[in-house]
Design an enzyme around this catalytic site. Structure first.
Site, short mmCIF file in Angstrom:
data_model
loop_
_atom_site.label_atom_id
_atom_site.label_comp_id
_atom_site.label_asym_id
_atom_site.label_seq_id
_atom_site.Cartn_x
_atom_site.Cartn_y
_atom_site.Cartn_z
N HIS A 1 -8.12 -4.12 -7.81
CA HIS A 1 -8.42 -2.69 -7.92
C HIS A 1 -8.77 -2.39 -9.38
O HIS A 1 -8.24 -3.02 -10.29
CB HIS A 1 -7.20 -1.83 -7.58
CG HIS A 1 -6.74 -1.89 -6.16
ND1 HIS A 1 -6.25 -3.03 -5.56
CD2 HIS A 1 -6.68 -0.92 -5.21
CE1 HIS A 1 -5.91 -2.76 -4.31
NE2 HIS A 1 -6.16 -1.48 -4.07
N CYS B 1 0.86 -1.18 0.00
CA CYS B 1 0.00 0.00 0.00
C CYS B 1 0.90 1.23 0.00
O CYS B 1 1.64 1.47 0.97
CB CYS B 1 -0.90 -0.01 1.23
SG CYS B 1 -1.96 1.44 1.29
N GLY B 2 0.85 1.99 -1.09
CA GLY B 2 1.74 3.15 -1.22
C GLY B 2 1.39 4.25 -0.24
O GLY B 2 2.27 4.79 0.44
N HIS B 3 0.11 4.60 -0.15
CA HIS B 3 -0.23 5.69 0.77
C HIS B 3 0.04 5.25 2.20
O HIS B 3 0.46 6.04 3.04
CB HIS B 3 -1.70 6.15 0.57
CG HIS B 3 -2.67 5.46 1.46
ND1 HIS B 3 -3.38 4.34 1.08
CD2 HIS B 3 -3.04 5.72 2.74
CE1 HIS B 3 -4.15 3.95 2.09
NE2 HIS B 3 -3.97 4.77 3.09
N CYS C 1 -3.29 6.71 -5.10
CA CYS C 1 -3.02 5.27 -4.93
C CYS C 1 -1.59 4.93 -5.35
O CYS C 1 -1.29 4.84 -6.55
CB CYS C 1 -4.02 4.42 -5.71
SG CYS C 1 -3.88 2.65 -5.30
N GLY C 2 -0.76 4.68 -4.35
CA GLY C 2 0.67 4.44 -4.64
C GLY C 2 0.90 3.20 -5.49
O GLY C 2 1.68 3.23 -6.46
N THR C 3 0.21 2.11 -5.16
CA THR C 3 0.40 0.89 -5.97
C THR C 3 -0.27 1.07 -7.33
O THR C 3 0.19 0.54 -8.34
CB THR C 3 -0.14 -0.35 -5.24
OG1 THR C 3 -1.49 -0.11 -4.81
CG2 THR C 3 0.72 -0.70 -4.03
O1 PYC Z 1 -1.81 3.68 -2.01
O2 PYC Z 1 -1.33 1.70 -2.78
C1 PYC Z 1 -2.09 2.48 -2.25
C2 PYC Z 1 -3.42 2.01 -1.82
C3 PYC Z 1 -3.96 0.76 -1.99
C4 PYC Z 1 -5.24 0.80 -1.43
C5 PYC Z 1 -5.46 2.05 -0.93
N1 PYC Z 1 -4.33 2.78 -1.18
#
Ligand code: PYC
Length: 310
Positions: free
Chosen positions: A205, A85-87, A235-237
């Protein structure tokens, strides 16, 4: 249970520092599986209302197996685990700094998807160097009831994404409900059609991308997460998967930095380089803020100690 809440350009993370279940030892992916198989009640109690909120992602801090890592972390939603999870990694970075456990600099952190790097530039600004990301299928069509045939790319960025560009629905905040139901229908159809990773991993996702009206923004997105909430951050990923698609299409150069915008208008800066296994290594930079430090209490006679299930 000692928790620290942060948000990363709008998307909340709850870091659990103690009071989590005993997952034993061994590789992080195995411990994550134990969390998923045996302790979903814990995930729900921490994230669901009344203690949590729908968009919140949990980050359970565990000992790493790799001695070069300062921590291990398992990210989770109320009903399922996230590979990465990036965030959440940015939220974890500012949380560890808030606790005085790290200062400005570069740190390796172990996740079930692999080792990531977190660089804390100042109190709030964090770069995540993510696991190697890749596009696995381009322009796959999926038939979706009510939408017809929808074409998208399948890409991995620590989670599995079905990415559609341009968006079939205008990326405006007043359309969030409509975007969420369309994305959920696309994900269900993709899963039913067996569209996913090379080894049958289901898409978890869905992202719609389109142009942004703002100057210097590469593109705007709507991201539907596995729990059917939308990501308030870009969304980081998801940005990692997006970079993998841009790279595969020759639309981004090594280390070229672009700015990606979420549906609420919040942004990350993103760039990539070729990875060792034919994919790319993404770097995502954003800002996170610690917003609460609390002790969660779960009384035996509280009927909602495991969260509200409807
Ligand atoms: O930032 O990767 C992300 C992420 C995944 C689900 C919610 N945020």
């Amino acid at each position: 249970m000692h928790v620290i809440d942060s948000h990363t350009v709008g998307e909340p993370t709850r870091v659990i520092l103690d009071g989590g279940p005993d997952l034993g030892d061994g590789p992080l992916a195995e411990r994550a599986r134990r969390l998923q198989d045996d302790h979903l009640d814990f995930c729900r109690s921490v994230l669901r209302e009344p203690r949590g909120q729908p968009a919140m992602v949990g980050a359970l801090v565990v000992p790493p197996t790799d001695p070069d890592c300062i921590a291990g972390v398992i990210f989770f939603e109320a009903d399922m685990l996230l590979g990465m999870c990036g965030h959440g990694a940015m939220g974890l970075g500012v949380t560890l700094a808030h606790l005085g456990r790290i200062s400005l600099g570069n740190y390796a952190i172990e996740t079930p998807a692999g080792i990531i790097d977190v660089t804390l530039h100042d109190t709030n600004t964090v770069t995540v160097t993510n696991v190697e990301s890749r596009r696995v299928r381009k322009g796959v069509s999926v038939d979706v009831e009510g939408l017809g045939s929808v074409k998208g790319d399948v890409a991995y960025g620590g989670n599995w994404f079905f990415i559609i560009e341009p968006s079939p629905i205008p990326l405006e905040t007043r359309n969030i409900g409509w975007l969420a139901s369309a994305a959920a229908a696309i994900r269900a159809s993709a899963i039913a059609a067996g569209i996913g990773g090379e080894d049958g991993q289901p898409v978890d996702h869905v992202i719609f991308h389109d142009r942004s009206d703002r100057h210097n923004i590469h593109s705007r997105s709507f991201v539907l997460c596995p729990d059917d909430t939308y990501d308030r951050s870009p969304c980081g990923t998801g940005c990692s998967a997006r970079l993998a698609c841009l790279w595969a299409d020759g639309r981004i150069a090594p280390d070229e930095e672009i700015t990606l915008e979420s549906i609420i208008g919040s942004t990350y800066r993103a760039s990539c380089r070729p990875g060792p296994s034919g994919g790319i290594v993404p770097k995502i930079t954003g800002k996170a803020w610690v917003m609460a430090e609390s002790q969660l209490l779960f009384h035996e006679d509280d009927p909602y100690r495991r969260g509200i299930s409807l």
